[in-house]
Design a protein around this motif. Structure first.
Motif, PDB file in Angstrom:
ATOM      1  N   VAL A   1      32.060  53.641  50.357  1.00  0.00           N
ATOM      2  CA  VAL A   1      33.648  53.177  50.356  1.00  0.00           C
ATOM      3  C   VAL A   1      33.659  51.966  50.922  1.00  0.00           C
ATOM      4  N   GLY A   2      34.635  52.186  52.004  1.00  0.00           N
ATOM      5  CA  GLY A   2      34.748  51.262  52.819  1.00  0.00           C
ATOM      6  C   GLY A   2      34.206  49.846  53.356  1.00  0.00           C
ATOM      7  N   SER A   3      32.830  49.868  53.201  1.00  0.00           N
ATOM      8  CA  SER A   3      31.739  48.760  52.780  1.00  0.00           C
ATOM      9  C   SER A   3      31.744  48.459  51.911  1.00  0.00           C
ATOM     10  N   TYR A   4      31.832  48.952  50.064  1.00  0.00           N
ATOM     11  CA  TYR A   4      32.149  48.215  49.048  1.00  0.00           C
ATOM     12  C   TYR A   4      33.835  46.806  49.675  1.00  0.00           C
ATOM     13  N   ASP A   5      34.866  47.670  49.680  1.00  0.00           N
ATOM     14  CA  ASP A   5      36.195  47.106  49.899  1.00  0.00           C
ATOM     15  C   ASP A   5      35.734  46.084  50.851  1.00  0.00           C
ATOM     16  N   LEU A   6      35.377  46.197  52.102  1.00  0.00           N
ATOM     17  CA  LEU A   6      35.064  45.640  52.459  1.00  0.00           C
ATOM     18  C   LEU A   6      33.833  43.887  52.312  1.00  0.00           C
ATOM     19  N   ILE A   7      33.491  44.257  51.674  1.00  0.00           N
ATOM     20  CA  ILE A   7      32.152  43.355  51.086  1.00  0.00           C
ATOM     21  C   ILE A   7      33.148  42.935  50.010  1.00  0.00           C
TER      22      ILE A   7
ATOM     23  N   ARG B   1      35.770  37.529  48.648  1.00  0.00           N
ATOM     24  CA  ARG B   1      36.974  36.806  48.586  1.00  0.00           C
ATOM     25  C   ARG B   1      37.645  35.530  49.248  1.00  0.00           C
ATOM     26  N   ARG B   2      37.197  35.787  51.311  1.00  0.00           N
ATOM     27  CA  ARG B   2      37.577  35.158  51.901  1.00  0.00           C
ATOM     28  C   ARG B   2      36.613  34.195  52.030  1.00  0.00           C
ATOM     29  N   ALA B   3      35.452  34.296  51.565  1.00  0.00           N
ATOM     30  CA  ALA B   3      33.951  33.526  51.914  1.00  0.00           C
ATOM     31  C   ALA B   3      34.599  32.182  50.589  1.00  0.00           C
ATOM     32  N   GLY B   4      34.782  33.004  49.313  1.00  0.00           N
ATOM     33  CA  GLY B   4      35.093  31.820  48.454  1.00  0.00           C
ATOM     34  C   GLY B   4      33.537  32.178  47.485  1.00  0.00           C
ATOM     35  N   MET B   5      33.328  33.182  46.934  1.00  0.00           N
ATOM     36  CA  MET B   5      32.283  33.580  46.732  1.00  0.00           C
ATOM     37  C   MET B   5      32.507  34.414  45.534  1.00  0.00           C
TER      38      MET B   5
ATOM     39  N   PHE C   1      25.322  45.342  62.565  1.00  0.00           N
ATOM     40  CA  PHE C   1      26.848  44.762  62.692  1.00  0.00           C
ATOM     41  C   PHE C   1      27.076  45.271  64.020  1.00  0.00           C
ATOM     42  N   GLY C   2      26.880  46.730  64.444  1.00  0.00           N
ATOM     43  CA  GLY C   2      27.313  47.932  64.921  1.00  0.00           C
ATOM     44  C   GLY C   2      28.579  47.629  65.171  1.00  0.00           C
ATOM     45  N   LEU C   3      28.766  48.421  63.950  1.00  0.00           N
ATOM     46  CA  LEU C   3      30.597  48.568  63.406  1.00  0.00           C
ATOM     47  C   LEU C   3      30.563  50.898  63.717  1.00  0.00           C
ATOM     48  N   PRO C   4      31.494  50.677  63.607  1.00  0.00           N
ATOM     49  CA  PRO C   4      32.265  52.687  63.934  1.00  0.00           C
ATOM     50  C   PRO C   4      31.690  53.052  63.095  1.00  0.00           C
TER      51      PRO C   4
ATOM     52  N   LEU D   1      35.485  41.401  59.408  1.00  0.00           N
ATOM     53  CA  LEU D   1      35.876  40.674  57.732  1.00  0.00           C
ATOM     54  C   LEU D   1      35.274  39.793  58.624  1.00  0.00           C
ATOM     55  N   GLU D   2      34.711  38.382  59.306  1.00  0.00           N
ATOM     56  CA  GLU D   2      34.294  37.437  60.105  1.00  0.00           C
ATOM     57  C   GLU D   2      32.987  37.688  59.965  1.00  0.00           C
ATOM     58  N   LEU D   3      32.368  38.898  59.956  1.00  0.00           N
ATOM     59  CA  LEU D   3      30.432  39.031  60.538  1.00  0.00           C
ATOM     60  C   LEU D   3      30.777  39.179  59.029  1.00  0.00           C
ATOM     61  N   HIS D   4      31.280  39.599  58.335  1.00  0.00           N
ATOM     62  CA  HIS D   4      30.584  40.050  56.884  1.00  0.00           C
ATOM     63  C   HIS D   4      30.324  38.481  56.204  1.00  0.00           C
ATOM     64  N   VAL D   5      31.465  37.712  56.561  1.00  0.00           N
ATOM     65  CA  VAL D   5      31.461  36.130  55.483  1.00  0.00           C
ATOM     66  C   VAL D   5      31.082  35.609  55.935  1.00  0.00           C
ATOM     67  N   SER D   6      30.530  35.084  57.448  1.00  0.00           N
ATOM     68  CA  SER D   6      29.748  35.132  58.524  1.00  0.00           C
ATOM     69  C   SER D   6      28.416  35.107  57.221  1.00  0.00           C
ATOM     70  N   GLU D   7      27.650  35.991  57.340  1.00  0.00           N
ATOM     71  CA  GLU D   7      26.165  36.858  56.799  1.00  0.00           C
ATOM     72  C   GLU D   7      26.417  35.851  55.543  1.00  0.00           C
ATOM     73  N   LEU D   8      27.737  36.299  54.927  1.00  0.00           N
ATOM     74  CA  LEU D   8      27.549  35.686  53.311  1.00  0.00           C
ATOM     75  C   LEU D   8      27.344  34.047  53.578  1.00  0.00           C
ATOM     76  N   GLN D   9      27.968  33.516  54.285  1.00  0.00           N
ATOM     77  CA  GLN D   9      27.462  31.465  54.202  1.00  0.00           C
ATOM     78  C   GLN D   9      26.633  31.063  54.506  1.00  0.00           C
ATOM     79  N   THR D  10      25.753  32.490  55.265  1.00  0.00           N
ATOM     80  CA  THR D  10      25.020  32.287  56.251  1.00  0.00           C
ATOM     81  C   THR D  10      23.531  31.853  55.280  1.00  0.00           C
TER      82      THR D  10
END
Length: 227
Positions: free
Chosen positions: A145-151, A156-160, A98-101, A117-126
């Protein structure tokens, strides 16, 4: 709570690594066992670990670390991550970067950054995983901790609502034998995990003993949302 678990060939395992090296330190044995079973494995590196100044200063013999230096360091760590995954039995295309900071995942999580979040949702859905392997929310490193919260927000946004096994790295007083799901490693798997850790050469210059100590006889994961 059960103390052991098994994977199946039908599993689709998605591993989240805040930095290159977390995949080997936290779950190098699990990845090997999933691959051996024929399960599909995807490893998501959320940052390139480029904000890592002290090892870089030591290796490159420079004091000032600017943006170009960090970019070069991050590229080097991506190469190390690819070698680590190959050592664990995965092809190059099993990785996503992802190349995030680096040192910025908590901020992105708190801001609910749309692109992140779009990067994460796209990976989950794909990939459509059946199991997530994630950093623990109890880890002392803010990126973990930030990683966990983003996931969690991405799910939630992916409906999973997926089962998750969390690995804990930065918490010295934690006794891994005290709780969680235990994955026992064979001598061969332990040796390959050590070899994968050693692929992260940039991290061994100043912390070799600490890093290699993660090649233990077992890996312990904290379950959540078990099915």
């Amino acid at each position: 709570m059960p103390t052991s678990f098994t994977l199946s060939p039908q599993d689709r395992v998605m591993v989240f690594a805040p930095h290159p090296d977390d995949e080997a330190l936290g779950c190098g044995g699990l990845i090997q066992q999933a691959v051996a079973l024929g399960a599909q494995v995807r490893v998501v590196f959320q940052t390139d670990g480029d904000n890592n100044p002290w090892p870089q200063r030591y290796v490159e013999q420079r004091w000032k670390i600017d943006a170009a230096c960090r970019q070069r360091w991050g590229a080097r760590r991506r190469v190390e991550a690819a070698r680590s995954l190959q050592t664990l039995g995965l092809p190059a295309d099993a990785a996503a970067f992802f190349g995030l900071p680096d040192q910025g995942l908590t901020r992105l999580s708190q801001q609910k950054d749309a692109r992140t979040l779009e990067l994460h949702v796209s990976e989950l859905q794909t990939f459509r995983p059946t199991l997530l392997v994630v950093p623990s929310q109890d880890d002392n490193h803010p990126d973990h901790v930030g990683s966990y919260d983003l996931i969690q927000e991405a799910m939630r946004r992916a409906g999973m609502d997926l089962p998750q096994w969390a690995y804990l790295i930065h918490r010295r007083w934690f006794c891994p034998e005290a709780a969680g799901l235990t994955l026992h490693l064979s001598l061969h798997q332990k040796a390959r995990k050590l070899a994968a850790i050693e692929c992260h050469e940039t991290q061994l210059f100043l912390s070799s003993s600490r890093f290699c100590a993660y090649a233990r006889d077992s890996e312990v994961f904290i379950p959540s949302n078990p099915t």
